[in-house]
Design a protein around this motif. Sequence first.
Motif, PDB file in Angstrom:
ATOM      1  N   LYS A 132       0.841  -1.199   0.000  1.00 53.88           N
ATOM      2  CA  LYS A 132       0.000   0.000   0.000  1.00 53.88           C
ATOM      3  C   LYS A 132       0.877   1.251   0.000  1.00 53.88           C
ATOM      4  O   LYS A 132       0.621   2.202  -0.755  1.00 53.88           O
ATOM      5  CB  LYS A 132      -0.929  -0.002   1.210  1.00 53.88           C
ATOM      6  CG  LYS A 132      -1.873   1.172   1.242  1.00 53.88           C
ATOM      7  CD  LYS A 132      -2.809   1.105   2.424  1.00 53.88           C
ATOM      8  CE  LYS A 132      -3.707   2.335   2.397  1.00 53.88           C
ATOM      9  NZ  LYS A 132      -4.422   2.527   3.625  1.00 53.88           N
ATOM     10  N   LYS A 133       1.925   1.256   0.805  1.00 52.89           N
ATOM     11  CA  LYS A 133       2.837   2.405   0.832  1.00 52.89           C
ATOM     12  C   LYS A 133       3.578   2.558  -0.495  1.00 52.89           C
ATOM     13  O   LYS A 133       3.787   3.675  -0.962  1.00 52.89           O
ATOM     14  CB  LYS A 133       3.824   2.277   1.995  1.00 52.89           C
ATOM     15  CG  LYS A 133       3.170   2.498   3.337  1.00 52.89           C
ATOM     16  CD  LYS A 133       4.157   2.425   4.477  1.00 52.89           C
ATOM     17  CE  LYS A 133       3.433   2.647   5.790  1.00 52.89           C
ATOM     18  NZ  LYS A 133       4.337   2.687   6.929  1.00 52.89           N
ATOM     19  N   LEU A 134       3.958   1.448  -1.116  1.00 53.51           N
ATOM     20  CA  LEU A 134       4.607   1.510  -2.423  1.00 53.51           C
ATOM     21  C   LEU A 134       3.662   2.123  -3.454  1.00 53.51           C
ATOM     22  O   LEU A 134       4.085   2.952  -4.282  1.00 53.51           O
ATOM     23  CB  LEU A 134       5.055   0.117  -2.877  1.00 53.51           C
ATOM     24  CG  LEU A 134       6.198  -0.525  -2.101  1.00 53.51           C
ATOM     25  CD1 LEU A 134       6.428  -1.952  -2.596  1.00 53.51           C
ATOM     26  CD2 LEU A 134       7.471   0.293  -2.203  1.00 53.51           C
ATOM     27  N   ASP A 135       2.387   1.736  -3.410  1.00 54.59           N
ATOM     28  CA  ASP A 135       1.401   2.306  -4.331  1.00 54.59           C
ATOM     29  C   ASP A 135       1.244   3.810  -4.102  1.00 54.59           C
ATOM     30  O   ASP A 135       1.138   4.587  -5.060  1.00 54.59           O
ATOM     31  CB  ASP A 135       0.042   1.620  -4.175  1.00 54.59           C
ATOM     32  CG  ASP A 135       0.013   0.211  -4.746  1.00 54.59           C
ATOM     33  OD1 ASP A 135       0.893  -0.121  -5.566  1.00 54.59           O
ATOM     34  OD2 ASP A 135      -0.898  -0.557  -4.364  1.00 54.59           O
ATOM     35  N   GLU A 136       1.252   4.234  -2.845  1.00 55.77           N
ATOM     36  CA  GLU A 136       1.134   5.658  -2.537  1.00 55.77           C
ATOM     37  C   GLU A 136       2.329   6.435  -3.108  1.00 55.77           C
ATOM     38  O   GLU A 136       2.147   7.494  -3.729  1.00 55.77           O
ATOM     39  CB  GLU A 136       1.045   5.874  -1.018  1.00 55.77           C
ATOM     40  CG  GLU A 136      -0.259   5.414  -0.410  1.00 55.77           C
ATOM     41  CD  GLU A 136      -0.245   5.412   1.111  1.00 55.77           C
ATOM     42  OE1 GLU A 136       0.767   5.873   1.723  1.00 55.77           O
ATOM     43  OE2 GLU A 136      -1.225   4.952   1.708  1.00 55.77           O
ATOM     44  N   VAL A 137       3.530   5.906  -2.917  1.00 55.19           N
ATOM     45  CA  VAL A 137       4.730   6.573  -3.442  1.00 55.19           C
ATOM     46  C   VAL A 137       4.684   6.605  -4.968  1.00 55.19           C
ATOM     47  O   VAL A 137       5.002   7.622  -5.591  1.00 55.19           O
ATOM     48  CB  VAL A 137       6.013   5.889  -2.923  1.00 55.19           C
ATOM     49  CG1 VAL A 137       7.246   6.432  -3.621  1.00 55.19           C
ATOM     50  CG2 VAL A 137       6.138   6.053  -1.416  1.00 55.19           C
ATOM     51  N   THR A 138       4.284   5.502  -5.588  1.00 58.35           N
ATOM     52  CA  THR A 138       4.171   5.448  -7.048  1.00 58.35           C
ATOM     53  C   THR A 138       3.217   6.536  -7.548  1.00 58.35           C
ATOM     54  O   THR A 138       3.522   7.251  -8.512  1.00 58.35           O
ATOM     55  CB  THR A 138       3.678   4.061  -7.507  1.00 58.35           C
ATOM     56  OG1 THR A 138       4.655   3.091  -7.127  1.00 58.35           O
ATOM     57  CG2 THR A 138       3.457   4.005  -9.002  1.00 58.35           C
ATOM     58  N   ASN A 139       2.074   6.693  -6.886  1.00 61.75           N
ATOM     59  CA  ASN A 139       1.099   7.703  -7.298  1.00 61.75           C
ATOM     60  C   ASN A 139       1.629   9.118  -7.108  1.00 61.75           C
ATOM     61  O   ASN A 139       1.370   9.997  -7.947  1.00 61.75           O
ATOM     62  CB  ASN A 139      -0.222   7.503  -6.559  1.00 61.75           C
ATOM     63  CG  ASN A 139      -0.934   6.242  -7.020  1.00 61.75           C
ATOM     64  OD1 ASN A 139      -0.787   5.812  -8.164  1.00 61.75           O
ATOM     65  ND2 ASN A 139      -1.693   5.638  -6.128  1.00 61.75           N
ATOM     66  N   ILE A 140       2.373   9.352  -6.051  1.00 62.32           N
ATOM     67  CA  ILE A 140       2.979  10.674  -5.834  1.00 62.32           C
ATOM     68  C   ILE A 140       3.962  10.982  -6.957  1.00 62.32           C
ATOM     69  O   ILE A 140       3.955  12.083  -7.515  1.00 62.32           O
ATOM     70  CB  ILE A 140       3.678  10.734  -4.455  1.00 62.32           C
ATOM     71  CG1 ILE A 140       2.640  10.735  -3.333  1.00 62.32           C
ATOM     72  CG2 ILE A 140       4.594  11.951  -4.362  1.00 62.32           C
ATOM     73  CD1 ILE A 140       3.223  10.520  -1.940  1.00 62.32           C
ATOM     74  N   ILE A 141       4.790  10.019  -7.303  1.00 62.46           N
ATOM     75  CA  ILE A 141       5.780  10.229  -8.369  1.00 62.46           C
ATOM     76  C   ILE A 141       5.091  10.461  -9.702  1.00 62.46           C
ATOM     77  O   ILE A 141       5.459  11.368 -10.459  1.00 62.46           O
ATOM     78  CB  ILE A 141       6.776   9.051  -8.421  1.00 62.46           C
ATOM     79  CG1 ILE A 141       7.665   9.080  -7.178  1.00 62.46           C
ATOM     80  CG2 ILE A 141       7.613   9.081  -9.701  1.00 62.46           C
ATOM     81  CD1 ILE A 141       8.552   7.876  -6.997  1.00 62.46           C
ATOM     82  N   LYS A 142       4.059   9.671 -10.007  1.00 59.06           N
ATOM     83  CA  LYS A 142       3.310   9.879 -11.261  1.00 59.06           C
ATOM     84  C   LYS A 142       2.688  11.272 -11.297  1.00 59.06           C
ATOM     85  O   LYS A 142       2.712  11.947 -12.326  1.00 59.06           O
ATOM     86  CB  LYS A 142       2.236   8.807 -11.416  1.00 59.06           C
ATOM     87  CG  LYS A 142       2.786   7.464 -11.824  1.00 59.06           C
ATOM     88  CD  LYS A 142       1.694   6.423 -11.971  1.00 59.06           C
ATOM     89  CE  LYS A 142       2.313   5.088 -12.361  1.00 59.06           C
ATOM     90  NZ  LYS A 142       1.318   4.025 -12.467  1.00 59.06           N
ATOM     91  N   SER A 143       2.159  11.715 -10.176  1.00 61.95           N
ATOM     92  CA  SER A 143       1.559  13.045 -10.099  1.00 61.95           C
ATOM     93  C   SER A 143       2.607  14.129 -10.326  1.00 61.95           C
ATOM     94  O   SER A 143       2.372  15.097 -11.050  1.00 61.95           O
ATOM     95  CB  SER A 143       0.892  13.216  -8.732  1.00 61.95           C
ATOM     96  OG  SER A 143       0.436  14.529  -8.559  1.00 61.95           O
TER      97      SER A 143
END
Length: 166
Positions: A132-143
């Motif tokens: 879940k934390k990896l997904d959050e970081v991935t979404n921040i980077i994509k944003s």
Amino acid sequence: MCSEDKCILTLFPEFPEFPESLETREELVKYLTVVIFNASAQHAAVNFGQFDWYGWIPNSPTTMRKPPPDQKGQVDMDYIIMSLPDRGRSGQALRTAWALSRFQRNELYLGTYPEMCFTEQPVKEAIKTFRKKLDEVTNIIKSRNEGLTFDYSYLSPDKIPNSVAI
């Protein structure tokens, strides 16, 4: 050997930059984190962008056919072009950088454990939280990358293999 609150490991006494021992769980976690980071995220950040940089030979020529100038103002475009490596050497450099910058077809990325060797419920919950934390970081980077001409995704968890794989 670890007890409830203490771990003592004899590490690499021949390497003075390493501690002689780890005496607490916190020290063990710290050093394991460094090893895991270097074998995954650090390697991905350095490795997978090689072709982006080395794909244009003047960025980092592997050989030079003329000596570097010893005074400013002596170099023109013809001198630069004649200094760069020939096509054969350039091709070798490009092939090497391209090959090193590719992901494996069956690459396993952070948080992916297909064998499911971890069967205990607390470990499964930790993996779920980690993912879940990896997904959050991935979404921040994509944003953050939205609207950029050249995005930077080398440290995006969805692009970081579990380990060094070349």
